[in-house]
Design a protein around this motif. Structure first.
Motif, mmCIF file in Angstrom:
data_model
loop_
_atom_site.group_PDB
_atom_site.id
_atom_site.type_symbol
_atom_site.label_atom_id
_atom_site.label_comp_id
_atom_site.label_asym_id
_atom_site.label_seq_id
_atom_site.Cartn_x
_atom_site.Cartn_y
_atom_site.Cartn_z
ATOM 1 N N THR A 1 -3.802 -6.052 0.208
ATOM 2 C CA THR A 1 -2.943 -5.009 0.767
ATOM 3 C C THR A 1 -1.564 -5.548 1.102
ATOM 4 O OG1 THR A 1 -4.893 -3.906 1.701
ATOM 5 C CG2 THR A 1 -2.750 -3.300 2.610
ATOM 6 N N ARG B 1 -0.910 2.626 -4.808
ATOM 7 C CA ARG B 1 0.482 2.880 -4.400
ATOM 8 C C ARG B 1 1.432 1.919 -5.119
ATOM 9 N NH1 ARG B 1 1.818 7.117 -3.701
ATOM 10 N NH2 ARG B 1 0.055 7.319 -5.108
ATOM 11 N N TYR B 2 0.997 0.674 -5.287
ATOM 12 C CA TYR B 2 1.834 -0.312 -5.978
ATOM 13 C C TYR B 2 2.109 0.109 -7.422
ATOM 14 C CZ TYR B 2 2.522 -4.380 -8.964
ATOM 15 O OH TYR B 2 2.960 -5.234 -9.951
ATOM 16 N N SER C 1 0.391 -6.297 -2.113
ATOM 17 C CA SER C 1 0.802 -5.043 -2.759
ATOM 18 C C SER C 1 2.032 -4.463 -2.086
ATOM 19 C CB SER C 1 -0.347 -4.034 -2.728
ATOM 20 O OG SER C 1 -1.466 -4.505 -3.443
ATOM 21 N N TYR C 2 2.032 -4.462 -0.765
ATOM 22 C CA TYR C 2 3.168 -3.883 -0.055
ATOM 23 C C TYR C 2 4.398 -4.784 -0.070
ATOM 24 C CZ TYR C 2 1.144 0.439 1.506
ATOM 25 O OH TYR C 2 0.631 1.707 1.524
ATOM 26 N N CYS D 1 4.250 6.079 1.383
ATOM 27 C CA CYS D 1 3.387 4.974 1.822
ATOM 28 C C CYS D 1 3.092 5.000 3.313
ATOM 29 C CB CYS D 1 4.037 3.631 1.477
ATOM 30 S SG CYS D 1 4.448 3.411 -0.255
ATOM 31 N N LEU E 1 -0.041 3.237 5.243
ATOM 32 C CA LEU E 1 0.277 2.122 6.134
ATOM 33 C C LEU E 1 -0.229 2.367 7.549
ATOM 34 C CD1 LEU E 1 3.893 0.982 5.155
ATOM 35 C CD2 LEU E 1 1.821 -0.403 5.163
ATOM 36 N N ILE F 1 5.849 -3.554 -3.164
ATOM 37 C CA ILE F 1 6.334 -2.188 -2.958
ATOM 38 C C ILE F 1 7.670 -2.190 -2.213
ATOM 39 C CG2 ILE F 1 5.882 -0.042 -1.707
ATOM 40 C CD1 ILE F 1 2.911 -0.426 -2.362
ATOM 41 N N VAL F 2 7.745 -2.978 -1.131
ATOM 42 C CA VAL F 2 8.989 -3.061 -0.360
ATOM 43 C C VAL F 2 10.115 -3.631 -1.231
ATOM 44 C CG1 VAL F 2 10.111 -4.204 1.586
ATOM 45 C CG2 VAL F 2 7.821 -3.237 1.859
ATOM 46 N N SER G 1 -3.915 0.627 -1.788
ATOM 47 C CA SER G 1 -2.626 -0.070 -1.789
ATOM 48 C C SER G 1 -2.227 -0.472 -3.211
ATOM 49 C CB SER G 1 -2.688 -1.300 -0.878
ATOM 50 O OG SER G 1 -3.549 -2.300 -1.422
#
Length: 257
Positions: free
Chosen positions: A156, A63-64, A159-160, A183, A187, A163-164, A60
């Protein structure tokens, strides 16, 4: 990303290799396992599970950085740093789980019939003699869960959240969809793995069926590794293009022959 995916696949392969063969032997009638093998299976299962939790949280973060800091991503996520992160994901669970298994191996058992398809720590604790104090083990298990489950989950989620927030600021709808699609696979796996683990941790102590526990454990031990290749490959555009190109080449060769 592919380095972490490879590591995740190896960990899950090791995890199911310790659980599924024993489950199959139980189904065909062989329902015994030695105490040492039981403790070993318990160690492997929780070691792999905890490592997967930590690795998913690292993914995560990956991805971030890829979405929120794309220019800095190549400089930060170098191969050496990725190896160091993977080493942390393996070393921390190894220490905690080994200590927990040593504790549980010293508990006296008054029954040797385990109501489970593998040596889960909860099922083993039900075999401990009445009157034996297991509060220290319970406290140690809570501390271990904080480091191997709660903290990775918090990482996690945070991080999301970033991201969002970054995806929402993308002006074009197509760009938002394309970025978010990268993602979805992660997810999905996070929801399956963390969801089953959290459900087991917060389940009520009374009025709870052991069958439900078995089903949830089966989902986390067998279903997640089974779905993992499909989730990560069928959601990957490069894999789709490769499959499409291979199908076209075969169709062309067939027509020529």
């Amino acid at each position: 990303m592919y380095f972490f995916l490879t590591s995740l696949s190896i960990l899950e392969t090791l995890g199911i290799s310790a659980i599924i063969p024993v489950l199959l032997s139980v189904l065909i009638g062989r329902k015994t396992i030695s105490i040492h093998a039981c403790h070993t299976q318990c160690f492997i299962y929780f070691f792999i599970s905890s490592s997967v939790f930590l690795l998913l949280s690292v993914m995560s973060i990956d991805r971030y950085l890829a979405i929120c800091s794309p220019l800095r991503y190549p400089a930060i996520m170098r191969h050496t740093f990725c190896v160091q992160l993977l080493s942390i994901c393996v070393a921390i669970p190894f220490v905690f789980v080994l200590y927990m298994v040593i504790l549980i191996s010293k508990l006296p058992l008054c029954c040797y019939i385990i109501d489970h398809f593998f040596c889960d720590s909860t099922a083993i604790l039900k075999l401990v003699c009445v009157g034996v104090d297991i509060n220290f083990f319970t406290l140690s298990a809570v501390i271990s869960s904080i480091f191997t489950l709660v903290i990775p989950l918090i990482i996690t989620v945070i991080s999301y959240m970033f991201i969002v927030y970054t995806i929402v600021k993308i002006p074009s709808e197509k760009g938002r969809q394309k970025t978010f699609s990268t993602c979805v696979s992660h997810l999905t796996m996070v929801s399956i793995v963390f969801g089953s683990a959290i459900f087991i941790q917060i389940r009520p102590s009374k009025g709870y069926s052991i069958l439900t526990d078995k089903i949830i454990n089966l989902v986390s031990t067998a279903m997640a590794p089974l779905l993992n290749p499909f989730i990560y490959t069928l959601r990957n555009q490069q894999v789709k293009d490769s499959i499409r190109d291979a199908a076209r080449s075969k169709r062309s060769l067939f027509c020529k022959s």
